[in-house]
Motif scaffolding. Structure first.
Motif, PDB file in Angstrom:
ATOM      1  N   VAL A   1     107.702   8.977  58.685  1.00  0.00           N
ATOM      2  CA  VAL A   1     107.764   7.700  59.389  1.00  0.00           C
ATOM      3  C   VAL A   1     108.930   7.681  60.373  1.00  0.00           C
ATOM      4  CG1 VAL A   1     108.150   5.218  59.116  1.00  0.00           C
ATOM      5  CG2 VAL A   1     106.600   6.410  57.566  1.00  0.00           C
ATOM      6  N   ALA A   2     110.094   8.196  59.945  1.00  0.00           N
ATOM      7  CA  ALA A   2     111.267   8.227  60.828  1.00  0.00           C
ATOM      8  C   ALA A   2     111.002   9.087  62.064  1.00  0.00           C
ATOM      9  CB  ALA A   2     112.477   8.752  60.062  1.00  0.00           C
TER      10      ALA A   2
ATOM     11  N   TYR B   1     108.507   7.231  64.392  1.00  0.00           N
ATOM     12  CA  TYR B   1     109.124   6.132  65.147  1.00  0.00           C
ATOM     13  C   TYR B   1     110.072   6.662  66.218  1.00  0.00           C
ATOM     14  CZ  TYR B   1     107.334   2.046  62.690  1.00  0.00           C
ATOM     15  OH  TYR B   1     106.520   1.062  62.211  1.00  0.00           O
ATOM     16  N   CYS B   2     110.859   7.688  65.881  1.00  0.00           N
ATOM     17  CA  CYS B   2     111.745   8.291  66.885  1.00  0.00           C
ATOM     18  C   CYS B   2     110.935   8.896  68.019  1.00  0.00           C
ATOM     19  CB  CYS B   2     112.628   9.353  66.239  1.00  0.00           C
ATOM     20  SG  CYS B   2     113.890   8.706  65.124  1.00  0.00           S
TER      21      CYS B   2
ATOM     22  N   THR C   1     108.014   7.902  68.981  1.00  0.00           N
ATOM     23  CA  THR C   1     107.482   6.792  69.771  1.00  0.00           C
ATOM     24  C   THR C   1     108.520   6.271  70.758  1.00  0.00           C
ATOM     25  OG1 THR C   1     106.022   6.148  67.956  1.00  0.00           O
ATOM     26  CG2 THR C   1     106.446   4.498  69.649  1.00  0.00           C
ATOM     27  N   LEU C   2     109.755   6.122  70.280  1.00  0.00           N
ATOM     28  CA  LEU C   2     110.828   5.632  71.156  1.00  0.00           C
ATOM     29  C   LEU C   2     111.116   6.622  72.276  1.00  0.00           C
ATOM     30  CD1 LEU C   2     113.305   4.187  68.484  1.00  0.00           C
ATOM     31  CD2 LEU C   2     111.845   2.893  70.051  1.00  0.00           C
TER      32      LEU C   2
ATOM     33  N   CYS D   1     100.724   8.839  61.651  1.00  0.00           N
ATOM     34  CA  CYS D   1     101.527   8.862  62.886  1.00  0.00           C
ATOM     35  C   CYS D   1     100.772   8.241  64.047  1.00  0.00           C
ATOM     36  CB  CYS D   1     101.911  10.306  63.218  1.00  0.00           C
ATOM     37  SG  CYS D   1     103.024  11.047  62.003  1.00  0.00           S
TER      38      CYS D   1
ATOM     39  N   ILE E   1     101.279   4.534  63.724  1.00  0.00           N
ATOM     40  CA  ILE E   1     102.633   4.131  64.092  1.00  0.00           C
ATOM     41  C   ILE E   1     102.789   4.118  65.607  1.00  0.00           C
ATOM     42  CG2 ILE E   1     105.053   4.866  64.026  1.00  0.00           C
ATOM     43  CD1 ILE E   1     104.569   5.817  61.178  1.00  0.00           C
ATOM     44  N   HIS E   2     102.238   5.135  66.291  1.00  0.00           N
ATOM     45  CA  HIS E   2     102.305   5.187  67.749  1.00  0.00           C
ATOM     46  C   HIS E   2     101.544   4.014  68.371  1.00  0.00           C
ATOM     47  CE1 HIS E   2     104.590   8.778  68.247  1.00  0.00           C
ATOM     48  NE2 HIS E   2     103.738   9.537  67.576  1.00  0.00           N
TER      49      HIS E   2
END
Length: 283
Positions: free
Chosen positions: A79-80, A83-84, A86-87, A278, A281-282
């Motif tokens: 998950v980390a 998210y990273c 994605t950012l 993933c 999350i994206h």
């Protein structure tokens, strides 16, 4: 005497044919027929939207439950990273759109795309299939079930729930390979029929090839970092990009990306766990 092997057309050729046929339909056939194709495509779109949360629930749950140890740790790390990623991807996209795109996207091309707004074909009628849950609910439910099954199975609970979810995952896998993947070309054909009839296709394709150059550069960098042949990585991922182009849907690419990950040699436990998770999350 040995039997001749039956010729089987791969997914990528089917997707390319679907794109070409969709363009030909939209370019040369009357609007009535094109609306019929779009209607069939919209049925599949509704069914796909219904199946995606169930696919996430089945695959992510089993992916976590099948991890013998460290399931929670791997989940947090995944998950980390997602998210990273994605950012970073969002920031890079903004940088590219703000600095590079204005130099190779002419005002005339943008005007052509803007002129097609509102020209999409309407299906003759629609069939609403409400999803049992949204994708975020599916992810959270998968987290709860997967982590609990991984840590408690064989201790305070038996294998009944695990076997039930395993059977459910097998059903979703059957639907994926027997229905979703075979009918994706129909969905893409309908999308390109609509895009061509409304005048979007050639305006978008005129810009898209330049975007693909940026993608190829990313694959070259990824290949250098992972010590893998970037051309092999690109070749394996082409069906995913063709699906994304044809469906214009991130969720619709999940089934194809699962196959792409298999072609890259990713184990079933990891790809069934990470790809749906993933991707959500994206999104």
């Amino acid at each position: 005497m040995e039997e001749k092997k039956k010729f089987k057309l791969g997914l990528l050729p089917k997707l390319i044919i679907a794109i070409i046929v969709g363009i030909l339909f939209g370019q040369f056939l009357p609007e009535g027929f094109c609306r019929f194709v779009v209607t069939l495509s919209s049925f599949f779109s509704q069914f796909l939207s219904f199946i995606i949360p169930l696919m996430i629930l089945a695959y992510v749950t089993m992916g976590i439950a099948n991890l013998k140890s460290g399931a929670g740790k791997l989940l947090l790390i995944t998950v980390a990273i997602a998210y990273c990623s994605t950012l970073i991807a969002g920031s890079a996209s903004f940088f590219v759109a703000d600095t590079l795109f204005p130099h190779f996207m002419s005002a005339d091309a943008l005007d052509k795309i803007a002129a097609t707004a509102g020209n999409s074909l309407e299906p003759y009628f629609s069939l609403e299939i409400p999803a049992l849950m949204n994708t975020l609910s599916a992810v959270v439910t998968a987290f709860v079930l997967g982590l609990c099954m991984s840590s408690l199975r064989g201790k305070t609970i038996g294998d009944t729930l695990y076997n039930g979810v395993s059977d459910f995952s097998g059903i979703i896998d059957c639907v994926l390979h027997k229905v979703i993947i075979p009918l994706l070309p129909l969905y893409i054909c309908g999308t390109f029929t609509d895009m061509t009839k409304s005048g979007k296709t050639f305006a978008i394709l005129g810009i898209l090839w330049k975007v693909l150059i940026c993608i190829c550069i990313q694959f070259v960098i990824a290949g250098l970092v992972s010590h893998k042949n970037p051309f092999t990585l690109i070749r394996n991922q082409i069906p995913g990009y063709a699906t994304a182009l044809g469906t214009q849907s991130s969720a619709a690419t999940i089934p194809v990306n699962l196959q792409c990950a298999e072609a890259d040699g990713v184990s079933s436990e990891i790809r069934n766990f990470t790809v749906p998770l993933c991707a959500n999350i994206h999104m």
